[in-house]
Scaffold this motif. Sequence first.
Motif, mmCIF file in Angstrom:
data_model
loop_
_atom_site.group_PDB
_atom_site.id
_atom_site.type_symbol
_atom_site.label_atom_id
_atom_site.label_comp_id
_atom_site.label_asym_id
_atom_site.label_seq_id
_atom_site.Cartn_x
_atom_site.Cartn_y
_atom_site.Cartn_z
ATOM 1 N N ALA A 29 -14.403 65.866 18.170
ATOM 2 C CA ALA A 29 -15.770 65.385 17.958
ATOM 3 C C ALA A 29 -15.077 64.229 16.414
ATOM 4 O O ALA A 29 -15.986 63.013 16.334
ATOM 5 C CB ALA A 29 -15.512 66.746 16.643
ATOM 6 N N GLN A 30 -13.654 64.356 15.884
ATOM 7 C CA GLN A 30 -13.360 62.612 15.481
ATOM 8 C C GLN A 30 -13.460 61.423 16.076
ATOM 9 O O GLN A 30 -13.868 60.423 15.593
ATOM 10 C CB GLN A 30 -11.897 62.866 15.174
ATOM 11 C CG GLN A 30 -12.028 63.983 13.716
ATOM 12 C CD GLN A 30 -10.470 64.762 13.576
ATOM 13 O OE1 GLN A 30 -9.069 63.974 14.944
ATOM 14 N NE2 GLN A 30 -10.350 65.491 12.242
ATOM 15 N N GLY B 246 -20.010 57.094 9.390
ATOM 16 C CA GLY B 246 -19.768 56.820 8.149
ATOM 17 C C GLY B 246 -19.281 58.510 7.222
ATOM 18 O O GLY B 246 -18.736 58.953 8.706
ATOM 19 N N HIS B 247 -18.686 58.442 6.541
ATOM 20 C CA HIS B 247 -18.458 59.762 5.540
ATOM 21 C C HIS B 247 -19.355 60.752 4.143
ATOM 22 O O HIS B 247 -18.115 61.134 4.208
ATOM 23 C CB HIS B 247 -17.421 59.318 5.048
ATOM 24 C CG HIS B 247 -15.922 58.893 6.265
ATOM 25 N ND1 HIS B 247 -16.320 57.026 5.849
ATOM 26 C CD2 HIS B 247 -14.723 59.294 6.236
ATOM 27 C CE1 HIS B 247 -15.282 56.949 7.596
ATOM 28 N NE2 HIS B 247 -14.368 58.558 7.772
ATOM 29 N N LEU C 54 -12.312 68.301 7.558
ATOM 30 C CA LEU C 54 -12.331 68.807 8.952
ATOM 31 C C LEU C 54 -12.723 67.591 9.971
ATOM 32 O O LEU C 54 -11.829 67.978 10.805
ATOM 33 C CB LEU C 54 -12.709 70.423 9.259
ATOM 34 C CG LEU C 54 -13.089 71.258 10.378
ATOM 35 C CD1 LEU C 54 -12.416 71.742 10.387
ATOM 36 C CD2 LEU C 54 -14.253 72.486 10.039
ATOM 37 N N LEU C 55 -13.452 67.013 9.884
ATOM 38 C CA LEU C 55 -13.572 66.573 10.697
ATOM 39 C C LEU C 55 -13.902 64.834 11.188
ATOM 40 O O LEU C 55 -13.969 63.756 11.735
ATOM 41 C CB LEU C 55 -15.316 66.573 11.238
ATOM 42 C CG LEU C 55 -15.518 67.958 11.922
ATOM 43 C CD1 LEU C 55 -16.492 68.243 12.277
ATOM 44 C CD2 LEU C 55 -14.107 68.388 13.224
ATOM 45 N N GLU D 173 -5.659 61.391 10.800
ATOM 46 C CA GLU D 173 -4.266 63.065 10.922
ATOM 47 C C GLU D 173 -3.488 62.543 11.684
ATOM 48 O O GLU D 173 -3.809 61.957 12.555
ATOM 49 C CB GLU D 173 -5.917 63.234 11.189
ATOM 50 C CG GLU D 173 -5.672 65.830 11.408
ATOM 51 C CD GLU D 173 -6.384 65.566 11.866
ATOM 52 O OE1 GLU D 173 -7.350 66.251 11.719
ATOM 53 O OE2 GLU D 173 -6.677 66.478 12.747
ATOM 54 N N HIS D 174 -2.785 63.141 11.082
ATOM 55 C CA HIS D 174 -1.656 63.261 12.270
ATOM 56 C C HIS D 174 -1.443 65.266 12.259
ATOM 57 O O HIS D 174 -1.679 66.396 11.876
ATOM 58 C CB HIS D 174 0.052 63.415 10.940
ATOM 59 C CG HIS D 174 -0.283 62.080 10.418
ATOM 60 N ND1 HIS D 174 0.260 60.528 11.176
ATOM 61 C CD2 HIS D 174 -0.594 61.465 9.188
ATOM 62 C CE1 HIS D 174 0.392 59.766 10.150
ATOM 63 N NE2 HIS D 174 -0.175 59.790 9.259
ATOM 64 N N ARG D 175 -0.762 64.875 13.814
ATOM 65 C CA ARG D 175 -0.994 66.951 14.293
ATOM 66 C C ARG D 175 0.157 66.424 15.105
ATOM 67 O O ARG D 175 0.952 65.560 15.223
ATOM 68 C CB ARG D 175 -2.353 66.641 15.025
ATOM 69 C CG ARG D 175 -3.255 66.443 14.826
ATOM 70 C CD ARG D 175 -4.655 66.480 15.879
ATOM 71 N NE ARG D 175 -4.268 65.642 16.890
ATOM 72 C CZ ARG D 175 -5.224 64.425 16.635
ATOM 73 N NH1 ARG D 175 -5.582 64.506 15.127
ATOM 74 N NH2 ARG D 175 -4.540 63.139 17.470
ATOM 75 N N LEU D 176 1.399 67.613 15.003
ATOM 76 C CA LEU D 176 2.643 68.018 15.565
ATOM 77 C C LEU D 176 2.051 69.037 17.115
ATOM 78 O O LEU D 176 1.118 69.543 16.979
ATOM 79 C CB LEU D 176 3.346 68.712 14.910
ATOM 80 C CG LEU D 176 3.960 67.594 13.334
ATOM 81 C CD1 LEU D 176 4.678 68.452 12.664
ATOM 82 C CD2 LEU D 176 4.353 66.145 13.756
#
Length: 153
Positions: free
Chosen positions: A26-27, A36-37, A76-77, A82-85
Amino acid sequence: VSLLKPGGIMHLAFYSEIARQGFVAAQKIIKEKNYGHDAQAIRKFRADMHRLLKKIDYESIIYSHDYYFTSECRDLLFHVMEHRLTIPQLSQMLDRVNLEFLGFSDLGGNMMQIYDRNFPGDPGRSNLENWDKLERQYPAMFRKMYQFWAKKP
């Protein structure tokens, strides 16, 4: 870590790379299509989302409580970054800063019982390799985040 006394405990939380794949899809679309935001962009994306995403990704998002509230959906989106591990990365990070993994918290459902059934030789539920295997079987188990306790020796 430098602020912890020896034996001190801290609670940490990180996004899971595996659990957030629907959110990542989605991102990517939000960025590619320049949504936009602002609140209007968030409403528009929510209206369009069902035809832009694969069913599995769409469903992973609509089951999130945060999806239904504009400010939470932004978080959320609509992250700029965004950092993910993964669990192996989490394990490497803990080793690098010399913290001992104590266990996950805030796991819903019966994941603890599933862990115990799959790994009866780990009554402390502290083996991150086992958790990695389990997350690969149940990719949504850390949808909320990896939330865990760690201790400074």
